[in-house]
Design an enzyme around this catalytic site. Structure first.
Site, short mmCIF file in Angstrom:
data_model
loop_
_atom_site.label_atom_id
_atom_site.label_comp_id
_atom_site.label_asym_id
_atom_site.label_seq_id
_atom_site.Cartn_x
_atom_site.Cartn_y
_atom_site.Cartn_z
N GLU A 196 7.59 5.86 -2.37
CA GLU A 196 6.75 5.46 -3.62
C GLU A 196 7.52 6.26 -4.77
O GLU A 196 6.70 7.16 -5.46
CB GLU A 196 5.27 5.28 -3.54
CG GLU A 196 4.58 4.30 -2.75
CD GLU A 196 3.25 4.24 -2.97
OE1 GLU A 196 2.46 4.74 -3.55
OE2 GLU A 196 2.71 3.15 -2.41
N GLU A 325 3.96 -0.71 3.68
CA GLU A 325 2.54 -0.50 3.80
C GLU A 325 1.88 -1.69 3.05
O GLU A 325 2.10 -2.17 2.24
CB GLU A 325 2.26 0.80 2.59
CG GLU A 325 2.72 2.09 3.18
CD GLU A 325 2.44 3.06 2.18
OE1 GLU A 325 1.52 3.15 1.12
OE2 GLU A 325 3.35 4.31 2.08
O1 AHR Z 1 -1.48 4.57 2.44
C1 AHR Z 1 -2.00 5.51 1.72
C2 AHR Z 1 -1.09 6.03 0.57
O2 AHR Z 1 -0.80 4.71 -0.29
C3 AHR Z 1 0.30 6.21 0.69
O3 AHR Z 1 0.26 7.40 0.98
C4 AHR Z 1 1.02 5.90 -0.34
O4 AHR Z 1 2.40 5.65 0.03
C5 AHR Z 1 0.38 4.43 -1.00
O5 AHR Z 1 0.23 4.73 -2.47
#
Ligand code: AHR
Length: 521
Positions: A196, A325
């Site tokens: 991110e 994710e």
């Molecule tokens: O999964 C939780 C958080 O969500 C992670 O650390 C981040 O990459 C995303 O914003």
């Protein structure tokens, strides 16, 4: 034209508001034209240093009263092995861009103590580091995905880490690994350059990140023979520009680019909500059920659009799109540390998990990894623990039901059928995917997202014949049915008796809010 059954159901529906016989769908599986292999990593897991995931969820230490194998709790380890977890991503997430790998090697009592600034401001004692992660992946039988630190790290730090993990030489770093107890190099399957980077990983612009990526990539040199694939930090949800810029500048230097998409009921509400009021994991009505289905199923559109951008730069699909994710994100469980992102997991989570896996199967030509967030005790967890107790969530059961899809050969699927309508907005009620499993059987996954109506699906197998059929179903009485430490088996799969072979096709009765996986031979 409506069938007699549909007309009757409609009349009864008008009288009672709940049709008795439900609705009908047609699912066509093209077994004559197999598609790509479904990468096992589509069922990958994300394990961040966040809340009670690593500490308590995985690692309890050798001296713990909780039964453990060299410090890893046994119950969770066995549960992960049972679903054949194919890959684990570590150490973050946002945590990765503040993680310095040297803090997590050497004698545990000498490791520095830091502060986990992203997640609750708690102390991080680094008891779980590179050796503990790599050994855990070996115990689980999972591939390794290590996320490098671009935010507060450097090319040198990442290059050294890769050498430490993978070098068979007598270099000082390889000897340090040996001195710390590991002779042979580990297998490093995937390595990401930042996480991110548009946000917690450094608030970069895509052009700046791309330049950084190109520079750092030059110096990441896994030892010869290692399978390591390099991942670029990708965009958030519908940030197509990010994908475009990174692909334009680095497609020839990377193996994959990531995408993150979380489903929040608030984002699916008629009036688009916010991250502040996400909605409860357990205390919700049909409006939030529907809203979550809206934002979860957006994954399909997102993958189509990001893939189209990638096709411009990489028409041969050499670079994978990895959804490293994904999952549902609700308000934290009342009374817990809000920084720990703890939430319960209900039948609603199981339904969206199945829908997402079906979407990943559809896009398997480009999507070669997807990691649910997260593995234990965080967000849409597969497993919850409470001290020595452990339970399997409805989401876990979906992964269990889908595990034979790992490495299977995808079949194209089309669905024609009823809509699930709520407050004048509609979604397709049935989500499906199909593949030929490694043992030759045909897998058919069908989910009915409609919480009120049964759907009868006629499933046609083009180019294949069905002789026997068996399967499992996951459903429960209420939309928010879930497993608790008092009742750990409230939601669990059962043998499915609603499918039969009829005139060469399958007739499958899908109860409201259910996930079904069939094996056809
Ligand atoms: O999964 C939780 C958080 O969500 C992670 O650390 C981040 O990459 C995303 O914003």
């Amino acid at each position: 034209m409506k069938t007699l059954r549909q007309s009757l159901a409609l009349c009864l529906g008008l009288l009672t508001a709940t049709p008795v016989w439900g609705q009908e769908a047609t699912v066509t599986i093209n077994a004559a034209q197999p598609g790509p292999i479904l990468a096992p990593e589509i069922q990958g897991q994300f394990a961040e240093h966040l809340g009670r995931l690593i500490y308590e969820g995985i690692w309890v230490g050798e001296k713990s009263a909780i039964p453990n194998v060299r410090g890893y709790r046994k119950d969770v380890l066995e549960a992960l092995k049972a679903i054949r977890v194919p890959l684990i991503r570590w150490p973050g997430g946002c945590f990765a861009d503040e993680y310095h790998w040297r803090d997590g090697i050497g004698p545990r009592h000498k490791r520095p103590v830091g502060v986990n600034t992203n997640w609750g401001g708690v102390e991080e004692n680094n008891a779980f580091g590179t050796h503990e992660f790599m050994e855990y992946a070996e115990l689980v039988g999972a591939k390794t995905y290590v996320n490098g630190n671009i935010g507060t790290g450097s090319a040198r730090e990442m290059a050294d880490w890769v050498e430490y993990m993978t070098s068979p030489s007598n270099s000082t770093l390889a000897q340090l690994r040996r001195a710390n107890g590991r002779d042979k190099p580990w297998t490093l399957d995937w390595f990401a350059i930042g996480n991110e980077t548009w946000g917690c990983g450094g608030n970069m612009r895509p052009e700046y990140y791309t330049d950084q990526l190109r520079q750092i990539r030059t110096f990441i040199k896994p030892a010869p023979g290692q399978p390591t694939k390099i991942i670029a930090s990708g965009g958030n949800s519908d940030d197509l520009k990010w994908t475009d810029v990174v692909m334009a500048g680095s497609a020839n230097m990377i193996d994959a680019i990531s995408l993150h998409h979380y489903a929040l009921p608030s984002f699916g509400r008629a009036t688009r909500g916010t991250w502040k009021d996400k909605g409860s994991a357990t205390d919700f009505g049909e409006s939030d059920w529907f809203a979550l289905m809206v934002t979860a199923t957006q994954m399909d559109d997102l993958l189509t659009r990001h893939s189209a951008v990638m096709d411009k730069h990489d028409p041969k699909k050499k670079v994978a799109l990895i959804v490293d994710e994904w999952g549902n994100w609700f308000d934290p469980t009342p009374g817990t540390n809000p920084g720990f992102l703890e939430q319960q997991n209900t039948l609603r989570d199981a339904v969206t998990a199945a829908v997402n896996l079906n979407i990943f199967h559809k896009h398997a030509g480009r999507v070669r990894m997807a990691n649910i967030a997260q593995m234990v005790n965080v967000l849409q967890a597969l497993i919850l623990t409470d001290g020595p107790k452990m339970l399997l969530t409805p989401t876990y059961h979906v992964f269990d039901m889908y595990k034979d899809f790992q490495g299977a050969t995808q079949f194209p699927v089309t669905v024609a059928g009823p809509k699930y309508t709520y407050a004048e907005r509609s979604l397709p009620a049935i989500s499906a995917s199909s593949a030929r499993a490694k043992d030759g059987s045909i897998l058919v996954a069908l989910t009915n997202i409609d919480p009120n109506n049964t759907v009868t699906a006629t499933v046609t197998l083009e180019g294949a014949a069905a002789a026997t059929i068996s399967g499992r179903i996951l459903t429960a009485p209420a939309m928010n049915s879930h497993n608790s430490f008092g009742q750990a088996d409230a939601v669990k799969p059962a043998a499915f008796t609603g499918a039969r072979i009829q005139g060469g096709a399958l007739s499958v009765t899908l109860p409201a809010k259910s996930v079904v996986v069939l094996t056809v031979r």
